[in-house]
Design a protein around this motif. Sequence first.
Motif, PDB file in Angstrom:
ATOM      1  N   THR B  46      -4.740  42.876 -65.598  1.00  0.00           N
ATOM      2  CA  THR B  46      -3.545  42.953 -66.443  1.00  0.00           C
ATOM      3  C   THR B  46      -3.526  44.254 -67.231  1.00  0.00           C
ATOM      4  O   THR B  46      -2.496  44.931 -67.304  1.00  0.00           O
ATOM      5  CB  THR B  46      -3.513  41.737 -67.397  1.00  0.00           C
ATOM      6  OG1 THR B  46      -3.504  40.558 -66.604  1.00  0.00           O
ATOM      7  CG2 THR B  46      -2.298  41.771 -68.275  1.00  0.00           C
ATOM      8  N   ASP B  86       2.462  38.517 -66.576  1.00  0.00           N
ATOM      9  CA  ASP B  86       1.882  37.214 -66.239  1.00  0.00           C
ATOM     10  C   ASP B  86       2.551  36.093 -67.024  1.00  0.00           C
ATOM     11  O   ASP B  86       2.676  34.986 -66.545  1.00  0.00           O
ATOM     12  CB  ASP B  86       0.362  37.224 -66.448  1.00  0.00           C
ATOM     13  CG  ASP B  86      -0.039  37.825 -67.784  1.00  0.00           C
ATOM     14  OD1 ASP B  86       0.847  38.324 -68.498  1.00  0.00           O
ATOM     15  OD2 ASP B  86      -1.233  37.813 -68.103  1.00  0.00           O
ATOM     16  N   ASP B 162       2.208  40.771 -61.950  1.00  0.00           N
ATOM     17  CA  ASP B 162       0.941  40.234 -62.433  1.00  0.00           C
ATOM     18  C   ASP B 162       0.888  38.740 -62.131  1.00  0.00           C
ATOM     19  O   ASP B 162       1.579  37.953 -62.758  1.00  0.00           O
ATOM     20  CB  ASP B 162       0.824  40.493 -63.942  1.00  0.00           C
ATOM     21  CG  ASP B 162      -0.614  40.393 -64.419  1.00  0.00           C
ATOM     22  OD1 ASP B 162      -1.473  39.951 -63.628  1.00  0.00           O
ATOM     23  OD2 ASP B 162      -0.873  40.750 -65.579  1.00  0.00           O
ATOM     24  N   GLU B 163       0.079  38.385 -61.175  1.00  0.00           N
ATOM     25  CA  GLU B 163      -0.062  37.001 -60.729  1.00  0.00           C
ATOM     26  C   GLU B 163       1.279  36.316 -60.533  1.00  0.00           C
ATOM     27  O   GLU B 163       1.597  35.321 -61.187  1.00  0.00           O
ATOM     28  CB  GLU B 163      -0.920  36.218 -61.728  1.00  0.00           C
ATOM     29  CG  GLU B 163      -2.227  36.958 -61.934  1.00  0.00           C
ATOM     30  CD  GLU B 163      -3.284  36.134 -62.618  1.00  0.00           C
ATOM     31  OE1 GLU B 163      -3.146  34.906 -62.631  1.00  0.00           O
ATOM     32  OE2 GLU B 163      -4.243  36.719 -63.112  1.00  0.00           O
TER      33      GLU B 163
HETATM   34 MG   LIG Z   1      -4.359  38.945 -66.191  1.00  0.00          MG
END
Ligand SMILES: [Mg+2]
Lengths: 553, 257
Positions: B46, B86, B162-163
């Motif tokens: 991140t 995220d 992010d994810e």
């Molecule tokens: Mg992360």
Amino acid sequence: MIKTLWYYQKKTLHHQYEALPAGRKVLYITLTALALFIMIPFGLGIAAAGDVFSTESLRAVIVYLLLSTLAVITFVTMPRTFQLLFGSKDIEFLFTLPIRSRHLFAMQFFTGWAGFPLLSFLLLTGLSIIIGAVSGAHLLFYPAAALLFFGLSVFGAGLAFLLNLFLVYILPAQRAQQLTTVISFISAALFILAAQMPNIIMQNDNTSLTIEAAPAWLPTQPVAAALFASFRGEGAGVIYAAACLGALAVISLASLWFVEKHYFSSWQRATEPVGNKIKSTRPGAARSVPYAIALKEWRTVQRNPKEWTTCFTFALILILMFINFFGSDSALASPWSNPASAWSSVHVMLGPAILLGLQQFAAAAFGREGDSRWMLRALPVTPRQIVFGKFLAHWVMTGTALAALELIAFLLFGWNIVLVFAGLALTLSLTAVAAASGVWAGASGGTYNEKNPQKRVRFDTGVVSFFLNVLYLLLFFVPTWMILSAGLSLQSKWSGPEPAFLPLWDTAPWPWISLLGTGGVLSAAGLTLLIVYLHLRHGTKELTERGVDYLDP
Amino acid sequence: MHDSTAVEVNQLTKQFKGATAVHPLNFEVHAHEIFGFLGPNGAGKTTTMRMLAGLLEPSSGDGYIHGKSIKNHPLEAKQQLAYLPDKPDIYPKLTGWEFLQFIASVFKLDKNIWIEHAKRLLHRFDLTESAGRLMETYSHGMKQKIALTGALIHQPSVIFLDEPTVGLDPKSSRDLRAILRETAADGTAVFFSTHMLDVADQLCDRVGIIHRGRLLQTGTPEALKQEHASHAGGSLEDVFLRMTEQHETEGPEGEVP
Ligand SMILES: [Mg+2]
Ligand SMILES: Nc1ncnc2c1ncn2[C@@H]1O[C@H](COP(=O)(O)OP(=O)(O)OP(=O)(O)O)[C@@H](O)[C@H]1O
């Protein structure tokens, strides 16, 4: 269990303190020292004033003062209490654990008490020690005062918690969400009222310093009785004090019982998502970036009553001034028979209200980004566009609202249309200055902390911004005076002179009037342009320098 | 097709109060490429992506988006990139459509094109119904999808995610993967982080494995699997676990270039 919770709370508070920048710690310590220092002459003053009153009057004064202290403690603590009970993220987590609501409540209660109520307790006790020492109180007075004020602070905090719980309990869930807005307003209003209390009491009798005895049913009566009796060292003081504390204990137990039953369900109600029927606007063409930012700002404020709380200072200053002014029996106070005088008085009052009350609203604009703050950072928008967009939004919002008020006053009081336009020039200038200086404060000192989402601007920036606006208020004195004088002389040409507190140029020749009028409007506009330009430019610079993570605590 | 460098990372470093979250990183991501950023919790994924998207000031080093430095020319760089965090916290008091219009205004998109594009994406994500509601009423996955729609409507040439698969239902997750493939085929560089190694294996043209702020290795999933075939089982998961464990025991010095 309560021990574990307490440990956890203690650790959190400790870390919060440790995380404070060194400068902030010094500031807090200095402020505390200053408060202690001021207390001494203050206490001496009160002790001296005590001799002037007769015993009965003194007692009534103390009953009222205790009552207003209680009210102030309660209402100042209420918004924070609401946050503690229903707002904090920790509570959500703690409720998933097998912990009794009573224990959770006890922990939150202590945290709530440890703020303003604790401070009031310390201040009041300090004051009574000084007063007692000066006026030779019996030894019994000191422990009694300390205990009673401790009780008062606990009672005030408890009332704040219970009122919150109770209001959430009786209100429909959707309204409960907006409770903080209402509470903040009430608490601010009460705070000011309490500050006016001495005025109100004194007004009753200018001739002698006797004050009618306070009604016997007031809950602060026994407290005053206990204070008096212990002051003289009478045994009755002990009984009174014990009775007060006993009553407090009973009330505390009862509230804990109420809480055990209702805390969890109230919490569920207060945090339930609010359904709404907001309809989306039709998607359309791209707009300029500042305009898009301004539009976003407007929707956020319009759809979230919590955002309005920052305007309350403005409303309160205005309301107070109006009450004080139109409530007095001066000849100016009759707005219908003297429309131009009313017009000028209203505009004199608008100055401080706008400049000292509305800049906070604009200053909140940066912290308002909240958890969505990553968005503006990730998008290709410049600090200049952000600053300008936010300024635009706040100027238009406050400017339109005040223009609407002006229009209502025009219809209501029958103002002359020329005067209305002159007034509009003044209000729009003042709102622009307030919006620009607020946006500057937000750009250079805006913060967002999810633990304390109501705090939007750093303390030091807030103070600087306040004094800047006081300065602008002084600067605007000249254009205001010119516009108002021109308006009043104009009116006297049309319909004869009116009583006015500004020099009335009854016989002023036309060239003078037009010179004053245009000069006033032009100087107001010029001053506004200059101040707005400087603030926006410096705000942009500050925002650029603070880097991408400007809002992080 | 021959691919230009879309993202160039040059000695990118981040320190948080003395602790180094990201050690000097160097790698590239190309146009048309899907690059998977793999690493255990707290590895620095991140942090790296936030620095590259211009949300976090790097302690030193720089990132370039099509040659534009994110440090010195953030505006030009951001004009070409999109970022999906995220935690997709987006303006709670705007409706989905108002949010998309906001994005369209910032990127000065043509009215007919962006609305058409947005409608298609919303339909694909089953958001057509909810796009008129305030976003505070959305679920986590819905917020993720509307943020993704916002990221895609301006057709960025680099997209950081992010994810992105966390919190999506199976259908949305599959749609997302299909969309990422299409986006990459159109020439966008897709840079995403994930813990889902099977997703990475299927989807990525290349992966980079990051551990404790250091990039252990980059390469195609096949190459990585081949290289470690003698020590580990056949899957990317085995490779990942072996590499991060090895790095753990060797300590921070035993870095694979
Ligand atoms: Mg992360
Ligand atoms: N604001 C911060 N202050 C201090 N340390 C931080 C901060 N943000 C991240 N870190 C540290 O940086 C390191 C990398 O964090 P990062 O969030 O980049 O990990 P990640 O790879 O995204 O993990 P995950 O898979 O859990 O999302 C962690 O050790 C974390 O503790």
